[in-house]
Motif scaffolding. Sequence first.
Motif, PDB file in Angstrom:
ATOM      1  N   ALA A   1       0.967  -1.200   0.035  1.00 34.03           N
ATOM      2  CA  ALA A   1      -0.278   0.048   0.096  1.00 34.03           C
ATOM      3  C   ALA A   1       0.940   1.324   0.152  1.00 34.03           C
ATOM      4  O   ALA A   1       2.265   0.867   0.262  1.00 34.03           O
ATOM      5  CB  ALA A   1      -0.592   0.025   1.397  1.00 34.03           C
TER       6      ALA A   1
ATOM      7  N   ASP B   1      -2.738  -6.340  -4.243  1.00 37.35           N
ATOM      8  CA  ASP B   1      -1.981  -5.170  -3.976  1.00 37.35           C
ATOM      9  C   ASP B   1      -2.922  -3.636  -3.931  1.00 37.35           C
ATOM     10  O   ASP B   1      -4.085  -4.225  -3.758  1.00 37.35           O
ATOM     11  CB  ASP B   1      -1.408  -4.238  -6.424  1.00 37.35           C
ATOM     12  CG  ASP B   1      -1.747  -2.969  -6.262  1.00 37.35           C
ATOM     13  OD1 ASP B   1      -2.379  -2.270  -5.880  1.00 37.35           O
ATOM     14  OD2 ASP B   1      -1.563  -2.522  -7.142  1.00 37.35           O
TER      15      ASP B   1
ATOM     16  N   ALA C   1      -4.490  -0.311  -3.955  1.00 39.35           N
ATOM     17  CA  ALA C   1      -5.200   0.650  -4.413  1.00 39.35           C
ATOM     18  C   ALA C   1      -3.277   1.261  -4.250  1.00 39.35           C
ATOM     19  O   ALA C   1      -3.927   2.484  -3.389  1.00 39.35           O
ATOM     20  CB  ALA C   1      -5.507   1.279  -3.695  1.00 39.35           C
TER      21      ALA C   1
ATOM     22  N   ASP D   1      -2.145   3.655  -6.084  1.00 40.77           N
ATOM     23  CA  ASP D   1      -2.247   4.122  -6.905  1.00 40.77           C
ATOM     24  C   ASP D   1      -2.825   5.504  -6.203  1.00 40.77           C
ATOM     25  O   ASP D   1      -2.922   6.645  -6.352  1.00 40.77           O
ATOM     26  CB  ASP D   1      -2.745   4.352  -8.528  1.00 40.77           C
ATOM     27  CG  ASP D   1      -2.137   3.858  -8.993  1.00 40.77           C
ATOM     28  OD1 ASP D   1      -0.997   4.391  -9.428  1.00 40.77           O
ATOM     29  OD2 ASP D   1      -2.787   3.273 -10.209  1.00 40.77           O
ATOM     30  N   LEU D   2      -3.439   4.828  -5.347  1.00 42.03           N
ATOM     31  CA  LEU D   2      -3.887   6.083  -3.811  1.00 42.03           C
ATOM     32  C   LEU D   2      -4.054   5.907  -3.061  1.00 42.03           C
ATOM     33  O   LEU D   2      -4.486   4.982  -1.891  1.00 42.03           O
ATOM     34  CB  LEU D   2      -5.930   5.771  -3.844  1.00 42.03           C
ATOM     35  CG  LEU D   2      -6.937   6.218  -3.368  1.00 42.03           C
ATOM     36  CD1 LEU D   2      -6.991   8.002  -4.130  1.00 42.03           C
ATOM     37  CD2 LEU D   2      -7.864   5.264  -3.349  1.00 42.03           C
TER      38      LEU D   2
ATOM     39  N   THR E   1      -3.338   6.491   0.608  1.00 42.29           N
ATOM     40  CA  THR E   1      -4.313   7.715   1.944  1.00 42.29           C
ATOM     41  C   THR E   1      -3.924   8.373   2.212  1.00 42.29           C
ATOM     42  O   THR E   1      -2.574   8.870   2.417  1.00 42.29           O
ATOM     43  CB  THR E   1      -3.829   6.419   3.777  1.00 42.29           C
ATOM     44  OG1 THR E   1      -2.589   6.381   3.932  1.00 42.29           O
ATOM     45  CG2 THR E   1      -4.727   4.507   3.876  1.00 42.29           C
TER      46      THR E   1
ATOM     47  N   THR F   1     -11.352  -3.050   3.883  1.00 38.15           N
ATOM     48  CA  THR F   1      -9.747  -3.826   3.486  1.00 38.15           C
ATOM     49  C   THR F   1      -9.380  -4.115   4.381  1.00 38.15           C
ATOM     50  O   THR F   1      -8.773  -5.716   4.045  1.00 38.15           O
ATOM     51  CB  THR F   1      -9.087  -2.662   4.295  1.00 38.15           C
ATOM     52  OG1 THR F   1      -9.375  -1.309   3.170  1.00 38.15           O
ATOM     53  CG2 THR F   1      -7.671  -2.800   3.732  1.00 38.15           C
TER      54      THR F   1
ATOM     55  N   ARG G   1      -3.983   0.802   4.634  1.00 37.69           N
ATOM     56  CA  ARG G   1      -4.108  -0.166   4.170  1.00 37.69           C
ATOM     57  C   ARG G   1      -3.594  -1.640   3.899  1.00 37.69           C
ATOM     58  O   ARG G   1      -4.354  -2.476   4.729  1.00 37.69           O
ATOM     59  CB  ARG G   1      -4.326  -0.251   2.684  1.00 37.69           C
ATOM     60  CG  ARG G   1      -5.139   1.518   1.745  1.00 37.69           C
ATOM     61  CD  ARG G   1      -5.659   1.087   1.009  1.00 37.69           C
ATOM     62  NE  ARG G   1      -6.600   2.054   0.664  1.00 37.69           N
ATOM     63  CZ  ARG G   1      -6.042   3.445   0.232  1.00 37.69           C
ATOM     64  NH1 ARG G   1      -4.814   3.640  -0.319  1.00 37.69           N
ATOM     65  NH2 ARG G   1      -7.051   4.150  -0.104  1.00 37.69           N
TER      66      ARG G   1
END
Length: 344
Positions: free
Chosen positions: A79, A125, A127, A129-130, A132, A149, A235
């Motif tokens: 993450a 994986d 997220a 590309d996002l 926290t 999650t 995450r």
Amino acid sequence: MPMSAPTHTGLPFDDIRQLVSTMPGPDAAARAMAEARQSDLLKPPGALGRLEEIAIHLATWQAKGMPTADRPMVAVFAATHGIAERGVSPYPGAVTKQMVAAFTDGKAAVNQICASFDAGLRVFDLALDLPTPDITQDAALDERACAATIAFGMQAIAGGADVLALGEMGIGNTTIAAALCHALYGGTPEEWVGAGTGATGDILDRKVAAVREAIAFHGAALSDPLEILRRVGGREVAAMVGAILAARIERVPVVLDGYVVTAAAAVLHAMDPSALDHCLAGHVSAEKAHARLLEKLRLKPILDLGMRLGEGSGAALALGVVKAAVATHRGMGTFSDGGVSNKA
């Protein structure tokens, strides 16, 4: 019976708390069978030391008189974290995604270690590309996202693993682990912050400051373990909480990796001190607070090799010892077989 993700009964965390409250305990009959076999193996009592303890531990939590380690699985959760933008690591946040590609291509250390011990490897994986949010300014996750999650992490045991080793990847996540431990156990940020991927000087100072600011920002809300997780976790940490919990419910022993994995485990321990009874500490890392955290959790590491790589490498390496423990337990002859005199 395969486990399903928790269903929503009210607030999302209610379902997680319900699962924790219904965790199965040790199987006394399986433990007795394993202990009886150990006492009959062709060796003096206790001669295999920790290997005997590990074999009995697996039997107890697998609910099998004869434990197995035929399908060990290493699950690595990856993450990204907004806190990385504060310069708390010598490496940029982009390295997380690059390392996930290395895992997929079979080029990381954990790939080689898994191959050495015929262990499977799954990479999750979360997220990437996002990232926290920066935990000094906002909660990492809201309650629903955190619970979802955790539920996602329960998939780590899908496929029938009989031993689960956990690892992680995420630039900035030793800062997250330090914030979790500081929130759970108090003390000072300096006691929980270490070098991580090699932080020194100003980088280390920024890391300490970030932990201090995060705990101050969230303040009185840090009174519940799941609130601590969602506010200053990430995450991959939430997913590992789910993996450990699902493994317990499905009677799969767990081997923990380093500081970040153990910090995730600490959240469950704070909810119920027996929640980690099915877990083994794969190793003690060179990250300075890891040994202190293991002491808090009363977990004795299998290995101490000065490793601090993360990615499940220490836990994967400990699987070699776990497999040897099971092999000796299952494969050795016994005094009852005849041919060797037992002690008088």
